[in-house]
Design a protein around this motif. Structure first.
Motif, PDB file in Angstrom:
ATOM      1  N   SER A 232       5.066  -1.481 -14.172  1.00 27.14           N
ATOM      2  CA  SER A 232       3.757  -0.936 -14.146  1.00 27.14           C
ATOM      3  C   SER A 232       2.552  -1.388 -13.300  1.00 27.14           C
ATOM      4  CB  SER A 232       3.176  -1.575 -15.715  1.00 27.14           C
ATOM      5  OG  SER A 232       3.497  -2.949 -15.682  1.00 27.14           O
ATOM      6  N   MET A 233       2.955  -2.495 -12.266  1.00 27.05           N
ATOM      7  CA  MET A 233       2.158  -2.764 -11.310  1.00 27.05           C
ATOM      8  C   MET A 233       2.021  -1.764 -10.040  1.00 27.05           C
ATOM      9  SD  MET A 233       3.610  -6.526 -11.073  1.00 27.05           S
ATOM     10  CE  MET A 233       3.281  -6.676  -9.228  1.00 27.05           C
ATOM     11  N   PHE A 234       2.716  -0.874 -10.178  1.00 29.19           N
ATOM     12  CA  PHE A 234       3.099   0.024  -9.034  1.00 29.19           C
ATOM     13  C   PHE A 234       2.528   1.639  -9.509  1.00 29.19           C
ATOM     14  CE2 PHE A 234       5.695  -3.436  -7.594  1.00 29.19           C
ATOM     15  CZ  PHE A 234       5.088  -3.700  -6.322  1.00 29.19           C
ATOM     16  N   LEU A 235       2.235   1.660 -10.771  1.00 26.27           N
ATOM     17  CA  LEU A 235       1.752   2.695 -11.320  1.00 26.27           C
ATOM     18  C   LEU A 235       0.273   3.071 -11.446  1.00 26.27           C
ATOM     19  CD1 LEU A 235       4.653   3.182 -13.896  1.00 26.27           C
ATOM     20  CD2 LEU A 235       4.538   4.175 -11.578  1.00 26.27           C
ATOM     21  N   HIS A 236      -0.392   4.248 -11.224  1.00 27.68           N
ATOM     22  CA  HIS A 236      -1.806   4.439 -11.469  1.00 27.68           C
ATOM     23  C   HIS A 236      -1.802   5.788 -12.277  1.00 27.68           C
ATOM     24  CE1 HIS A 236      -1.767   1.456  -8.316  1.00 27.68           C
ATOM     25  NE2 HIS A 236      -2.681   0.952  -8.832  1.00 27.68           N
ATOM     26  N   GLY A 237      -3.094   6.040 -12.879  1.00 28.42           N
ATOM     27  CA  GLY A 237      -3.359   7.256 -13.409  1.00 28.42           C
ATOM     28  C   GLY A 237      -4.029   8.249 -12.871  1.00 28.42           C
ATOM     29  N   SER A 238      -5.531   8.256 -12.768  1.00 27.41           N
ATOM     30  CA  SER A 238      -6.130   9.274 -12.031  1.00 27.41           C
ATOM     31  C   SER A 238      -6.126   9.060 -10.357  1.00 27.41           C
ATOM     32  CB  SER A 238      -7.410   9.459 -12.698  1.00 27.41           C
ATOM     33  OG  SER A 238      -8.213   8.339 -12.246  1.00 27.41           O
ATOM     34  N   ILE A 239      -6.694  10.087  -9.621  1.00 28.63           N
ATOM     35  CA  ILE A 239      -6.789   9.862  -8.249  1.00 28.63           C
ATOM     36  C   ILE A 239      -7.744   8.572  -7.876  1.00 28.63           C
ATOM     37  CG2 ILE A 239      -8.752  11.302  -8.028  1.00 28.63           C
ATOM     38  CD1 ILE A 239      -5.775  10.732  -5.577  1.00 28.63           C
TER      39      ILE A 239
ATOM     40  N   VAL B 164     -17.780  -3.710 -19.311  1.00 25.06           N
ATOM     41  CA  VAL B 164     -18.535  -2.591 -19.517  1.00 25.06           C
ATOM     42  C   VAL B 164     -17.957  -1.314 -19.680  1.00 25.06           C
ATOM     43  CG1 VAL B 164     -20.583  -1.323 -18.552  1.00 25.06           C
ATOM     44  CG2 VAL B 164     -20.464  -3.865 -18.409  1.00 25.06           C
ATOM     45  N   TYR B 165     -17.103  -0.924 -19.025  1.00 25.98           N
ATOM     46  CA  TYR B 165     -16.270   0.127 -18.967  1.00 25.98           C
ATOM     47  C   TYR B 165     -15.146   0.356 -20.069  1.00 25.98           C
ATOM     48  CZ  TYR B 165     -18.903   2.250 -15.207  1.00 25.98           C
ATOM     49  OH  TYR B 165     -20.088   2.737 -14.448  1.00 25.98           O
ATOM     50  N   PRO B 166     -15.162   1.350 -20.833  1.00 21.63           N
ATOM     51  CA  PRO B 166     -13.966   1.426 -21.919  1.00 21.63           C
ATOM     52  C   PRO B 166     -12.649   1.745 -21.231  1.00 21.63           C
ATOM     53  CG  PRO B 166     -15.387   3.462 -21.873  1.00 21.63           C
ATOM     54  CD  PRO B 166     -16.053   2.217 -20.818  1.00 21.63           C
ATOM     55  N   HIS B 167     -11.599   1.325 -21.753  1.00 21.25           N
ATOM     56  CA  HIS B 167     -10.264   1.570 -21.396  1.00 21.25           C
ATOM     57  C   HIS B 167      -9.949   0.812 -20.248  1.00 21.25           C
ATOM     58  CE1 HIS B 167     -10.228   4.673 -24.127  1.00 21.25           C
ATOM     59  NE2 HIS B 167     -11.346   5.523 -23.396  1.00 21.25           N
ATOM     60  N   THR B 168     -10.664  -0.237 -19.949  1.00 28.63           N
ATOM     61  CA  THR B 168     -10.269  -1.291 -18.817  1.00 28.63           C
ATOM     62  C   THR B 168      -9.538  -2.414 -19.343  1.00 28.63           C
ATOM     63  OG1 THR B 168     -12.198  -0.656 -17.575  1.00 28.63           O
ATOM     64  CG2 THR B 168     -11.287  -2.680 -16.979  1.00 28.63           C
ATOM     65  N   ASP B 169      -8.287  -2.757 -18.602  1.00 27.28           N
ATOM     66  CA  ASP B 169      -7.468  -3.677 -19.386  1.00 27.28           C
ATOM     67  C   ASP B 169      -7.851  -5.012 -18.757  1.00 27.28           C
ATOM     68  OD1 ASP B 169      -5.332  -5.123 -20.241  1.00 27.28           O
ATOM     69  OD2 ASP B 169      -3.812  -3.969 -19.279  1.00 27.28           O
ATOM     70  N   ASN B 170      -9.081  -5.713 -19.368  1.00 20.32           N
ATOM     71  CA  ASN B 170      -9.390  -7.133 -18.743  1.00 20.32           C
ATOM     72  C   ASN B 170      -8.302  -7.995 -19.152  1.00 20.32           C
ATOM     73  OD1 ASN B 170     -11.417  -7.146 -17.135  1.00 20.32           O
ATOM     74  ND2 ASN B 170     -13.027  -7.570 -18.916  1.00 20.32           N
ATOM     75  N   ALA B 171      -7.605  -8.017 -20.123  1.00 21.18           N
ATOM     76  CA  ALA B 171      -6.390  -8.874 -20.452  1.00 21.18           C
ATOM     77  C   ALA B 171      -5.650  -9.134 -19.216  1.00 21.18           C
ATOM     78  CB  ALA B 171      -5.845  -8.669 -21.647  1.00 21.18           C
ATOM     79  N   ALA B 172      -5.246  -8.050 -18.585  1.00 19.38           N
ATOM     80  CA  ALA B 172      -4.427  -8.112 -17.345  1.00 19.38           C
ATOM     81  C   ALA B 172      -5.182  -8.621 -16.017  1.00 19.38           C
ATOM     82  CB  ALA B 172      -3.955  -6.598 -16.867  1.00 19.38           C
ATOM     83  N   HIS B 173      -6.426  -8.221 -16.062  1.00 21.60           N
ATOM     84  CA  HIS B 173      -7.001  -8.843 -15.034  1.00 21.60           C
ATOM     85  C   HIS B 173      -7.431 -10.376 -15.172  1.00 21.60           C
ATOM     86  CE1 HIS B 173      -9.768  -4.949 -14.596  1.00 21.60           C
ATOM     87  NE2 HIS B 173      -8.552  -4.911 -14.237  1.00 21.60           N
TER      88      HIS B 173
ATOM     89  N   GLY C 109      -1.080  -0.333 -13.320  1.00 25.05           N
ATOM     90  CA  GLY C 109      -2.268  -0.484 -12.043  1.00 25.05           C
ATOM     91  C   GLY C 109      -2.051  -1.803 -11.563  1.00 25.05           C
ATOM     92  N   ALA C 110      -2.409  -1.883 -10.293  1.00 22.77           N
ATOM     93  CA  ALA C 110      -2.298  -3.351  -9.621  1.00 22.77           C
ATOM     94  C   ALA C 110      -3.473  -4.051  -9.591  1.00 22.77           C
ATOM     95  CB  ALA C 110      -2.098  -2.760  -7.800  1.00 22.77           C
TER      96      ALA C 110
ATOM     97  N   LEU D 262       0.651  -1.214  -0.007  1.00 25.33           N
ATOM     98  CA  LEU D 262      -0.134  -0.104   0.062  1.00 25.33           C
ATOM     99  C   LEU D 262       0.829   1.160   0.056  1.00 25.33           C
ATOM    100  CD1 LEU D 262      -2.700  -1.073   2.585  1.00 25.33           C
ATOM    101  CD2 LEU D 262      -3.244  -0.837   0.127  1.00 25.33           C
ATOM    102  N   ALA D 263       1.778   1.293   0.820  1.00 26.68           N
ATOM    103  CA  ALA D 263       2.812   2.352   0.935  1.00 26.68           C
ATOM    104  C   ALA D 263       3.496   2.616  -0.463  1.00 26.68           C
ATOM    105  CB  ALA D 263       3.855   2.119   1.969  1.00 26.68           C
ATOM    106  N   ALA D 264       4.120   1.668  -0.902  1.00 23.21           N
ATOM    107  CA  ALA D 264       4.756   1.668  -2.381  1.00 23.21           C
ATOM    108  C   ALA D 264       3.669   2.140  -3.514  1.00 23.21           C
ATOM    109  CB  ALA D 264       5.175   0.464  -2.934  1.00 23.21           C
ATOM    110  N   ASN D 265       2.406   1.670  -3.502  1.00 24.63           N
ATOM    111  CA  ASN D 265       1.688   2.237  -4.520  1.00 24.63           C
ATOM    112  C   ASN D 265       1.285   3.784  -4.380  1.00 24.63           C
ATOM    113  OD1 ASN D 265       0.498   0.081  -6.596  1.00 24.63           O
ATOM    114  ND2 ASN D 265       0.750  -0.873  -4.780  1.00 24.63           N
ATOM    115  N   VAL D 266       0.947   3.893  -3.033  1.00 21.25           N
ATOM    116  CA  VAL D 266       0.465   5.455  -2.881  1.00 21.25           C
ATOM    117  C   VAL D 266       1.702   6.360  -2.904  1.00 21.25           C
ATOM    118  CG1 VAL D 266      -0.405   6.769  -0.731  1.00 21.25           C
ATOM    119  CG2 VAL D 266      -1.447   4.694  -1.430  1.00 21.25           C
ATOM    120  N   GLY D 267       2.925   5.902  -2.361  1.00 20.79           N
ATOM    121  CA  GLY D 267       4.006   6.802  -2.378  1.00 20.79           C
ATOM    122  C   GLY D 267       4.592   7.147  -3.785  1.00 20.79           C
ATOM    123  N   LEU D 268       4.435   6.127  -4.759  1.00 22.76           N
ATOM    124  CA  LEU D 268       4.785   6.232  -6.280  1.00 22.76           C
ATOM    125  C   LEU D 268       3.772   7.412  -6.803  1.00 22.76           C
ATOM    126  CD1 LEU D 268       5.976   2.759  -7.504  1.00 22.76           C
ATOM    127  CD2 LEU D 268       7.434   5.023  -7.485  1.00 22.76           C
TER     128      LEU D 268
END
Length: 358
Positions: free
Chosen positions: A207-214, A318-327, A270-271, A139-145
């Motif tokens: 890429s597992m520890f990076l995120h886009g919008s808040i 349902v939602y566009p731009h979702t990476d279901n292949a990663a899921h 994303g994680a 959690l700290a690594a993801n939020v910190g990055l």
């Protein structure tokens, strides 16, 4: 018939994470415990109208399975057509214990077995993994990055000159998206032409520890905390760290391979792939016959994990731009890793922990 005791309580609506009630009460209310009845008073919400004050009178003879957990209290009411569970919160744990002491001590056989097996399960995971340092580190690594990327973004914006400044003025949304994409690429997003084309395989992990919008890290970290805490207790900290990394890399690899097959360049971050993998790992653990997880707990966990999993996959389609292949890749990788990393949580004889009840 006099009142034995009266307590101030708080009710919650169905669907919340707090104790719920079948009367649609919400907010402050009262509970009166009499010799033969329990009287529950609260406010019933109504559409486009003021809340309605209501009262429910419950027979003591119909109340079973009363128990408390901290400030929360539950009890079952046996009915002609169906049984219902009444739950609420009080000011403190001592008040909750007093209410339970005033209610009938009768328990159904099913309730007794469920609570005994839950006690066994918690004793076992307390013995093997009393704390969860890895989940807090993740959690700290993801939020910190994310915080560091936000600071870097402010620096990028301050350094913009010439045409880019005019682009921000004329097309703020396009310029904002371009800047975000550049920043994610520089920090390690999973991009096919870089990950596979240029051999930058480290992006499968970064890429597992990076995120886009808040909202992206917000939802992911909530899900990671909910499923990751349990997974670390069950697998153990070292094995859980391995599960997270293997599942995350599996999700990242599935994402980049799928983008190459479709000839559609994708920048994936994303994680969520690792989170789906944790769910897959938990399901794999629960499927093992000698895992040490009692049958009641297996049923409860499957009943909560499977709907969450199916809903999340559906939302991904349902939602566009979702990476279901990663899921999906993370889910499969986590399920395989779960079998490889699974251990038994049975406790050695003579260690003073409750023995299995079934």
């Amino acid at each position: 018939m006099g009142v034995s005791a009266r307590f101030d309580v708080r009710f919650y609506m169905a669907g919340s994470r707090w104790p719920t009630n079948p009367f649609r009460f919400r907010g402050p209310g009262t509970l009166e415990v009499q010799d033969d009845f329990v009287i529950v008073r609260g406010s019933r919400q109504r559409s486009f109208r003021l809340p309605q004050r209501c009262e429910e009178r419950l027979r003591m003879a119909d109340i079973v399975n009363a128990y408390d957990n901290g400030q929360d209290v539950w009890f079952d009411v046996l009915g002609v057509d169906e049984d219902v569970t009444v739950g609420f919160s009080v000011a403190d744990a001592a008040t909750a214990q007093r209410i339970v002491a005033l209610l009938p001590a009768r328990q159904t056989e099913r309730f007794r077995q469920e609570h005994e097996e839950n006690a066994v399960f918690h004793d076992r995971i307390d013995y093997w993994t009393p704390s969860t340092p890895v989940i807090w580190g993740l959690l700290a690594a993801n939020v910190g990055l994310f915080a560091l990327m936000w600071l870097a973004r402010r620096h990028y914006e301050a350094a913009l000159v010439g045409p880019m400044r005019r682009m921000f003025a004329l097309y703020p949304a396009a310029a904002d998206a371009s800047l975000q994409a550049s920043l994610l690429r520089d920090w390690g997003a999973n991009i096919g032409r870089l990950t596979l084309g240029q051999g930058e395989y480290w992006r499968l992990v970064s890429s597992m520890f990076l995120h886009g919008s808040i909202w992206h890290p917000g939802f992911n970290m909530l899900a990671l905390w909910q499923v990751g805490t349990l997974a670390e207790r069950i697998f153990g900290s070292t094995r859980f760290a391995g599960l997270y990394l293997l599942a995350g890399v599996s999700g990242s690899l599935s994402s980049v391979l799928w983008s190459v097959l479709r000839h559609a360049p994708v920048s994936s971050v994303g994680a969520s792939g690792a989170i789906f993998g944790i769910i897959g790992g938990l399901l794999a653990f629960l499927s093992r016959p000698h895992s040490g997880v009692p049958p009641t707990v297996v049923t409860e966990l499957r009943g909560s994990l499977l709907p969450f999993l199916l809903f999340s996959l559906w939302m991904g389609f349902v939602y566009p731009h979702t990476d279901n292949a990663a899921h999906i890749g993370g889910l499969i990788g986590g399920w395989l890793a779960g079998h490889l990393l699974a251990r038994s949580i049975h406790v050695p004889e003579g260690r003073g922990v409750v023995k299995p009840g079934g």
